[in-house]
Design an enzyme around this catalytic site. Structure first.
Site: not given
Ligand SMILES: *Cc1c(COP(=O)(O)O)cnc(C)c1O
Length: 429
Positions: A24, A153, A250
């Site tokens: 960023y 996110y 996620d």
């Molecule tokens: C960090 C993160 C991602 C992305 O992972 P990267 O290894 O940075 O590509 C996706 N989802 C969540 C919830 C995250 O905290």
């Protein structure tokens, strides 16, 4: 002691500013990063001779066992002596197979199949591809949108960006170009029937076009560090089942014990159809993530017109990363990890309590080994970071948030110190 870099700190910073993108960041860089020489335990040793900083970030929540850990070092070294990498197409190897088995055994019941990806964002891409392809295979190609709640996110590549918080987040520049997903309000902290009904109604209304609901369970990380009742996960599970929509959790930020459950899904005893893990998977050593899915999803895909999952990164299943991931998981499960997370939770609760009295602080919240102080204004990054560094602690605030997700091996004295630094950053940021 490792040998010092032949480049002095001023030259390093000059070259860094001119040539190296940071997360960023603008080009050339406008704020000098701190140069780290080495790291051990929970401490980063700074190259400018200023000493050590206690790491309150665990390298973006990944270094759960701390740095330079003898067991993890040995796992990498041992694997390095065999092979650092071989392609995964047509070949396989013990580290990847062992890792898949460990993940299946420790994750919520029903997740049986593991796709090893090279970063969290890619694992989310794969999870989305799995869901879209599942419906295509079943003759329902119209089910191709995703539903999520605001404040999330999920990574920086295209599909993950489309389910990140659409406002004020890091990706609103691309709103018009990203796939248009269905957003509902961010989940409230406490359980309430009104919001549960909002979730049910949105899933029902859009069921014909929805491939999946994609959310971070219990803790939303980089989208705003918000916590919500696990009860909403059960609501999502029931509504997705009732209306034929897949459910993706996620767990890239929440996995491996961070919230006080091995996976946050465990707080609600819910199994998603697809689950992404990353970040702490390798104990912060190497980049690797995974998308796990149920047999229903895997069989659905494999019965389709194109009966394969067409995804295969060059470094898929990387043996070094897989070996250290196995070692990290065994290290975690071989100890009373919950007691450590609870100990840090108590330390953060005590240590962050004084922040409630500070002017400009709108909320203080702690869950597991996650401590958050939210301001009523955008944080002054430089002032906040400097204040933390003066306390001997590394923090990386963002937006209106000063937070910590320390390694689980952080001792009580260091947890107290991190909490003091968060308070100092809140006072001066
Ligand atoms: C960090 C993160 C991602 C992305 O992972 P990267 O290894 O940075 O590509 C996706 N989802 C969540 C919830 C995250 O905290």
């Amino acid at each position: 002691m490792p040998e010092r870099s032949p480049l002095g700190v001023p030259e390093l910073l000059d070259l860094d500013r001119r040539h190296v993108w940071h997360p960023y960041g603008p080009m050339p860089g406008r704020v000098d990063p701190l140069v780290v020489e080495s790291a051990s335990g929970v401490r980063l040793r700074m190259a400018d001779g200023s000493g050590e900083l206690v790491d309150g970030m665990a390298s973006w929540w990944s270094a759960i066992h701390g740095y330079n850990h003898p067991v993890l070092n040995e796992a990498v070294r041992e694997q390095l002596g065999r092979m650092s990498h071989v392609m995964f197409g047509g070949l396989t190897h013990e580290p990847a197979v062992r890792l898949a088995k460990l993940l299946v055994d420790m994750s919520p019941d029903g997740l049986e199949h593991v796709f090893l990806a090279d970063s969290g964002s890619v694992s989310v891409e794969v999870a989305v591809k799995m869901c879209l392809q599942y419906w295509r295979s079943l003759g329902r190609p119209g089910k191709q949108r995703l539903l999520t709640w605001r404040g999330g996110y999920h990574g920086d590549t295209w599909q993950p960006m489309s389910v990140c918080d659409p406002d004020g987040g890091m990706h609103d520049l691309w709103t018009g170009l990203l796939p248009r997903q269905v957003f509902v309000d961010a989940p409230p902290a406490e359980y309430g029937e009104a919001y549960a009904e909002t979730l049910r109604a949105a899933i029902e209304r859009h069921a014909d076009e929805l491939a999946a609901v994609v959310v971070e369970p219990v803790v939303q990380g980089a989208g705003g560090m918000r916590f919500h009742s696990p009860g909403y996960l059960r609501v999502l599970r029931e509504a997705c089942d009732a209306h034929g929509v897949l459910l993706v959790f996620d767990e890239i930020a929440t996995g491996f014990g961070r919230t006080g459950a091995l996976f946050a899904a465990g707080h609600a005893a819910v199994t998603p159809d697809v689950m992404c893990v990353g970040k702490a998977l390798t104990g912060g050593y190497l980049t690797m993530a995974a998308a796990l899915c149920t047999s229903r999803v895997a069989e659905g895909i494999s019965r389709g017109e194109v009966p394969v999952l067409a995804h295969g990164p060059t470094f898929m299943g990387n043996p070094l990363a897989a070996a250290v991931a196995c070692a990290s998981i065994e290290l975690l499960l071989g100890q009373d990890w919950l007691a450590e997370v609870k100990r840090i939770e108590t330390g953060l609760r005590d240590g962050l309590a004084p922040a409630r009295e500070l002017a400009g602080v709108s909320d203080v919240r702690v869950l597991g080994a996650v401590g958050v102080v939210q301001l009523d204004h955008a944080v002054d990054m430089k002032a906040a970071t400097d204040a933390a560094v003066r306390e001997g602690v590394w923090l990386r605030p963002f937006r209106d948030l000063i937070y910590t997700m320390p390694p689980y091996v952080t001792g009580d004295v260091d947890v107290a110190r991190i909490a003091r630094a968060v308070c100092a950053a809140a006072r001066e940021g």
